[in-house]
Enzyme design. Sequence first.
Site, PDB file in Angstrom:
ATOM      1  N   ASP A   9      -1.930   3.706   5.986  1.00 27.17           N
ATOM      2  CA  ASP A   9      -2.279   2.075   5.965  1.00 27.17           C
ATOM      3  C   ASP A   9      -3.134   1.672   5.515  1.00 27.17           C
ATOM      4  O   ASP A   9      -3.710   1.704   4.519  1.00 27.17           O
ATOM      5  CB  ASP A   9      -3.342   3.057   7.402  1.00 27.17           C
ATOM      6  CG  ASP A   9      -3.652   1.068   8.289  1.00 27.17           C
ATOM      7  OD1 ASP A   9      -4.090   1.708   8.716  1.00 27.17           O
ATOM      8  OD2 ASP A   9      -4.248   0.042   7.476  1.00 27.17           O
ATOM      9  N   ASP A  33      -2.040  -8.271   9.198  1.00 32.03           N
ATOM     10  CA  ASP A  33      -2.995  -9.748   9.746  1.00 32.03           C
ATOM     11  C   ASP A  33      -3.933  -9.247  10.081  1.00 32.03           C
ATOM     12  O   ASP A  33      -5.055  -8.397  10.647  1.00 32.03           O
ATOM     13  CB  ASP A  33      -2.108 -10.329   9.812  1.00 32.03           C
ATOM     14  CG  ASP A  33      -3.215 -11.822   9.452  1.00 32.03           C
ATOM     15  OD1 ASP A  33      -2.568 -12.943  10.383  1.00 32.03           O
ATOM     16  OD2 ASP A  33      -3.709 -11.490   9.391  1.00 32.03           O
TER      17      ASP A  33
HETATM   18  N1  APR Z   1      -0.363  -1.374   6.379  1.00 25.37           N
HETATM   19  C1  APR Z   1      -0.131  -1.575   5.558  1.00 25.37           C
HETATM   20  N2  APR Z   1       1.125  -2.081   6.156  1.00 25.37           N
HETATM   21  C2  APR Z   1       1.838  -2.660   7.396  1.00 25.37           C
HETATM   22  C3  APR Z   1       0.431  -2.049   8.183  1.00 25.37           C
HETATM   23  C4  APR Z   1      -1.046  -1.325   8.013  1.00 25.37           C
HETATM   24  N3  APR Z   1      -1.638  -1.224   8.419  1.00 25.37           N
HETATM   25  N4  APR Z   1       0.876  -3.052   9.567  1.00 25.37           N
HETATM   26  C5  APR Z   1       2.769  -3.523   9.153  1.00 25.37           C
HETATM   27  N5  APR Z   1       2.516  -3.190   8.153  1.00 25.37           N
HETATM   28  C6  APR Z   1       3.574  -3.617   7.003  1.00 25.37           C
HETATM   29  C7  APR Z   1       5.065  -3.625   7.629  1.00 25.37           C
HETATM   30  O1  APR Z   1       5.846  -2.574   8.512  1.00 25.37           O
HETATM   31  C8  APR Z   1       5.769  -4.934   7.433  1.00 25.37           C
HETATM   32  O2  APR Z   1       6.753  -3.387   6.289  1.00 25.37           O
HETATM   33  O3  APR Z   1       3.584  -4.545   6.606  1.00 25.37           O
HETATM   34  C9  APR Z   1       4.852  -5.487   6.279  1.00 25.37           C
HETATM   35  C10 APR Z   1       5.038  -6.622   6.940  1.00 25.37           C
HETATM   36  O4  APR Z   1       4.891  -6.916   8.192  1.00 25.37           O
HETATM   37  P1  APR Z   1       4.587  -8.279   8.756  1.00 25.37           P
HETATM   38  O5  APR Z   1       2.665  -7.488   8.846  1.00 25.37           O
HETATM   39  O6  APR Z   1       4.600  -8.306  10.101  1.00 25.37           O
HETATM   40  O7  APR Z   1       3.881  -9.287   7.892  1.00 25.37           O
HETATM   41  P2  APR Z   1       5.202 -10.587   8.287  1.00 25.37           P
HETATM   42  O8  APR Z   1       6.307 -10.103   8.038  1.00 25.37           O
HETATM   43  O9  APR Z   1       4.062 -11.023   6.611  1.00 25.37           O
HETATM   44  O10 APR Z   1       4.622 -11.415   8.799  1.00 25.37           O
HETATM   45  C11 APR Z   1       3.588 -11.955   9.127  1.00 25.37           C
HETATM   46  O11 APR Z   1       3.012 -11.359  11.337  1.00 25.37           O
HETATM   47  O12 APR Z   1       1.240 -10.654  11.293  1.00 25.37           O
HETATM   48  C12 APR Z   1       1.443 -11.735  11.717  1.00 25.37           C
HETATM   49  O13 APR Z   1      -0.050 -13.015  11.180  1.00 25.37           O
HETATM   50  C13 APR Z   1       1.047 -13.132  10.561  1.00 25.37           C
HETATM   51  O14 APR Z   1       2.364 -14.049  11.131  1.00 25.37           O
HETATM   52  C14 APR Z   1       1.672 -14.027  10.798  1.00 25.37           C
HETATM   53  C15 APR Z   1       3.065 -13.073  10.013  1.00 25.37           C
END
Ligand code: APR
Length: 358
Positions: A9, A33
Site C-alpha cells: 500500500d 487517489d
Molecule cells: N497503493 C498502491 N497502489 C494502489 C493503491 C494503494 N493504496 N490503491 C490502488 N492502487 C493501484 C491500482 O491497483 C492500480 O494498479 O494503483 C494503480 C492505479 O489505479 P487507480 O488508483 O485506479 O488510478 P488510475 O487508474 O490512474 O485512475 C485514476 O481513479 O482514483 C481515481 O481520482 C482518480 O479519477 C482518477 C482515476
Amino acid sequence: MPFRIITGDITKVTADAIVNAANSSLLGGGGVDGAIHRAAGEELLFECRLLGGCKTGQAKATKGYKLPCKYIIHTVGPVWQGGEKGERELLYSCFRNSLELAGQKGCESIAFPLISSGIYGYPKDKALQVAVAAISDFLSANDMDVTLVMYSKSSFELDHALEMNIKSFIDDSCAHLAPAAEAAVCSKHPEQDFRSERRGLKKLFGAAQKCGSVPAGAAAFKQTQNDECFVCDEAPVSLDEFLMSRDESFSQSLMRLIDESGMSDVQTYRKANIDRKLFSKIRSDKNYKPKKQTALAFAIALQLDLAQTEDLLAKAGYTLSSSLKFDLIVKYFIINRQYDIFIINQALFAFDQSLIGC
Ligand code: APR
C-alpha cells in the site's frame, strides 16, 4: 538499489515523495487517489483546492501531511482509449514530470503507483513497460531511489511471451539437471574442495611455468590423471605463498572489467542499478564481499557472457546454480544476451524472486 518493485500500500511507504494517480480536478477520487487523501488527512484537500487542477501528463506537488513523505506529487494519467490517442506519451510524461519535479524539490527517493492501470484502464503490462522505460531513462542520468509499488501481485503482469519463454527455460534446465557434480575433493585432502582454488592457482602457476618463474619453494603443481589432486604433497605451499598466490579480488576484477569495457564508473553503476555509495565502498575496499545480487548486477551491466559471469561471481565466492529459480532466470537473460537490468528485475519480481542490484 536505485529502482525496485515491491507489492504493498503506497500510503505505508516511506519516501521523500509519494506520487498520487489523481484526476484533473485534484480534488480526490477512488483508487490510490482516495487512499492517499484518506491517509494524508483533510488538509491535503485544502491545499489541492489552491492548485487549480492539473492537465493529463503534468504533475503538481503538495506537502505530505500525515503521509510518511515530504511531498505528495499529483499527476494525472491518461484514460486508455485503445492506444492510438497518445496514451503512451502521456503516461511516460506522468512518470518523467513527477521525477523531474521530485528532483527540483531535492527529493532523494520517490514511490509510484502504477499510474492509469486501475480505473483509467491502461493494460497493466503496457503501463509497466512505460513506467520502467521512463524511470530507467531518468536514472541513466540522475541518482534517485525509485520504488514502484504494486498494490497486489495481480496488478502486475509481465509480458506474456517473455513469461512463457522463462518458464520453459526453467523447466528445461531442471529436466536436464546434471547429477550434482561431485565436489573436486581430493582423497588426500577431503577437507578441501579445490575447484575454485585449482582454477586460480593453475592460472597463476600456468602463467608462472610459461615464463619459467615458478615462485621458489612453491610446490610443483601437477594434475593427476583422474583430476584427483593438483597439489603434490612433497612440497607443501606455505600459507603465505598460498595466500600470496590467490587470484585478484572481486573488487579488483570489477575495476579491471570496467576499464576494459570503456564505460565510466557512473555509467556502470547506473546500468547495474547500484547506488553511488555502494559502488564507492566496493571501489575503495579491495576485499569487499558483495551480495550475490550485487555481483550479478555488475555482470549484467558489463554484459558478461556466462563463463565471464561465473568467473566474476567466483571472485566473491558464488556460483550460478542450475536448480535455483533466481539463478536460472538470470542465466536465461545472459544466454539470450538481454542485459536490460530493469526488464530482468521485472521478470524476477514476477517469479517472486529477489531483484538484482544492491
Ligand atoms: N497503493 C498502491 N497502489 C494502489 C493503491 C494503494 N493504496 N490503491 C490502488 N492502487 C493501484 C491500482 O491497483 C492500480 O494498479 O494503483 C494503480 C492505479 O489505479 P487507480 O488508483 O485506479 O488510478 P488510475 O487508474 O490512474 O485512475 C485514476 O481513479 O482514483 C481515481 O481520482 C482518480 O479519477 C482518477 C482515476
